[in-house]
Write a protein that holds these residues in place. Structure first.
Motif: not given
Length: 427
Positions: A70-71, A218-219, A240-250, A252-257
């Motif tokens: 989605r991002a 993503p890489l 799974g938890a690490i990747v989910a947290l990373y996806a959330f941070i990326a 919400k705070f990097y792509y911001r879309n």
């Protein structure tokens, strides 16, 4: 009688278009009643089948993959693939295969991957002069190959069904996927010269560097997964938890879309999908028990007995059945219905369990994209806006390439076993 009643109920409900998970559940209830067994067994199985730590990885990976798609991370991966191989004749077609390998690392769901790649790449393929059937073939074959690249829901489920380490299966999938990907890229190169496909764009170190910079977020994930598993730093559930947290941070705070509402919607969808998978595992356990008391394992044992002398013949026969199940029943039902019946036979004759699971994972991936009923293929054709009849002739070379890759994985077990063995996960 029990098996006949169970299978008849299952088939009739499928013909009535009832979802597979409910068809399996109803068939299990009918089987229990026919066998005179207590229905309390269904409730207890629902509870015990859901109490496995590794299953917590499913919602994490599904949520992470959906959020990253989605991002817009799939777009960055597409541009990187085009920068790397776009300069070759047929480079845009090769980039479909390359991005399928990359994107599988962040997606986890084959249907989501088909949807993302179809929407992102099909217009570009048509604009570059590729026929719709060729574009659909590339997306279908690339996504089928990507079944072997972690994280994949199927790998988590099959690890639970066969009582193997999910981490070992994740590591085991990287090289077989690369082998099939290389075969598909070679086919694209040949097709490009026969059909006159053009080079995509010129490339340069500056463009590659820019694409790498844009795709850096993503890489990170495949390197984290591969490195963390290889070093024994975390389990599949923790990954799974690490990747989910990373996806959330990326997101919400990097792509911001991505809005908070969208994040909650994606989390809800991940939870729903996880509940479906766990329910499927539960009712399939009853289904497997009924198959057991009906003599199905002995039947399969007698049917596969002529192949047991050679491991590659046995694995080829089982893979053919798994492909058929994967085409008709989709991937997860194929895993929880067929594989538990034949897995004990495989271990009895000395087939390495992780190798067996990887072969079946590849076979299910191919089955999902095998005409005329493969659900993954039908979704790819929907983006191409063509029918199965229009597409099948163009898809034959890709299907043969996938089967060639499957045979290489079967005949060279070390492709699957090298990484988990070097990481000390198997002997």
């Amino acid at each position: 009688m029990v098996l006949l009643a169970t299978l008849a109920t299952f088939i009739v409900l499928l013909l009535l278009s009832l979802p597979i998970v409910f068809a399996l559940g109803a068939a299990a209830v009918v089987g229990l009643l026919t066998a005179g067994l207590p229905l309390q067994q269904l409730g207890s199985t629902l509870v015990t089948s859901s109490q496995n730590w590794v299953l917590l990885a499913i919602p994490s990976f599904v949520f992470a993959g959906s959020l990253m798609e989605r991002a817009g991370m799939s777009t960055a991966l597409v541009e990187l693939a085009r920068a790397l191989v776009g300069w070759v004749r047929g480079g845009l077609g090769m980039s479909v295969i390359v991005v399928s390998y990359f994107f599988s690392d962040i997606c986890g769901s084959k249907m989501a991957e088909v949807s993302a790649l179809g929407s992102a790449l099909m217009p570009s393929l048509k604009k570059a002069g590729y026929r719709a059937e060729d574009g659909a073939s590339l997306i279908a074959a690339g996504t089928a190959m990507g079944m072997l690249v972690p994280p994949a829901i199927f790998m988590i489920v099959i690890s639970e069904v066969t009582n193997q380490s999910a981490v070992a299966l994740f590591l085991a999938g990287f090289i077989p996927a690369a082998v099939i990907g290389a075969i598909l890229c070679l086919l694209v190169l040949i097709q490009a010269h026969i059909l006159g496909w053009p080079a995509d764009t010129r490339t340069s170190f500056r463009r590659i560097f820019g694409a790498l910079k844009n795709a850096a977020v993503p890489l990170v994930i495949p390197f984290v997964i591969l490195g963390g598993f290889y070093a024994g730093a975390f389990t599949a559930t923790e990954a799974g938890a690490i990747v989910a947290l990373y996806a959330f941070i990326a997101a919400k705070f990097y792509y911001r879309n991505v809005s908070w509402r969208e994040i909650f919607d994606l989390a809800y969808e991940a939870g729903v999908l996880t509940s479906v998978v766990i329910y499927l595992l539960a009712v399939a356990t009853i289904f497997q028990y009924l198959l057991g008391i009906s003599g199905a394992p002995e039947f399969f044992g007698r049917m596969l007995a002529p192949l047991e002398g050679q491991h590659w013949l046995f694995l080829t026969g089982v893979a053919a059945m798994t492909m058929l199940f994967g085409m008709v029943l989709e991937g997860l039902p194929a895993a929880v219905v067929l594989i538990p019946v034949v897995f004990p036979i495989a271990t009895k004759i000395g087939v390495q369990p992780v190798h067996f699971d990887i072969v079946q994972t590849a076979a299910v991936g191919i089955g999902l994209f095998t005409p005329p009923l493969g659900v993954g293929l039908l979704m790819a054709l929907r983006f191409a806006e063509i029918s199965v009849g229009q597409h099948i002739r163009a898809y034959v070379p890709y299907l043969l390439a996938l089967l060639l890759g499957l045979m290489l994985i079967i005949c060279v077990p070390e492709f699957s076993l090298f990484l988990p063995r070097s990481a000390g996960l198997i002997r």
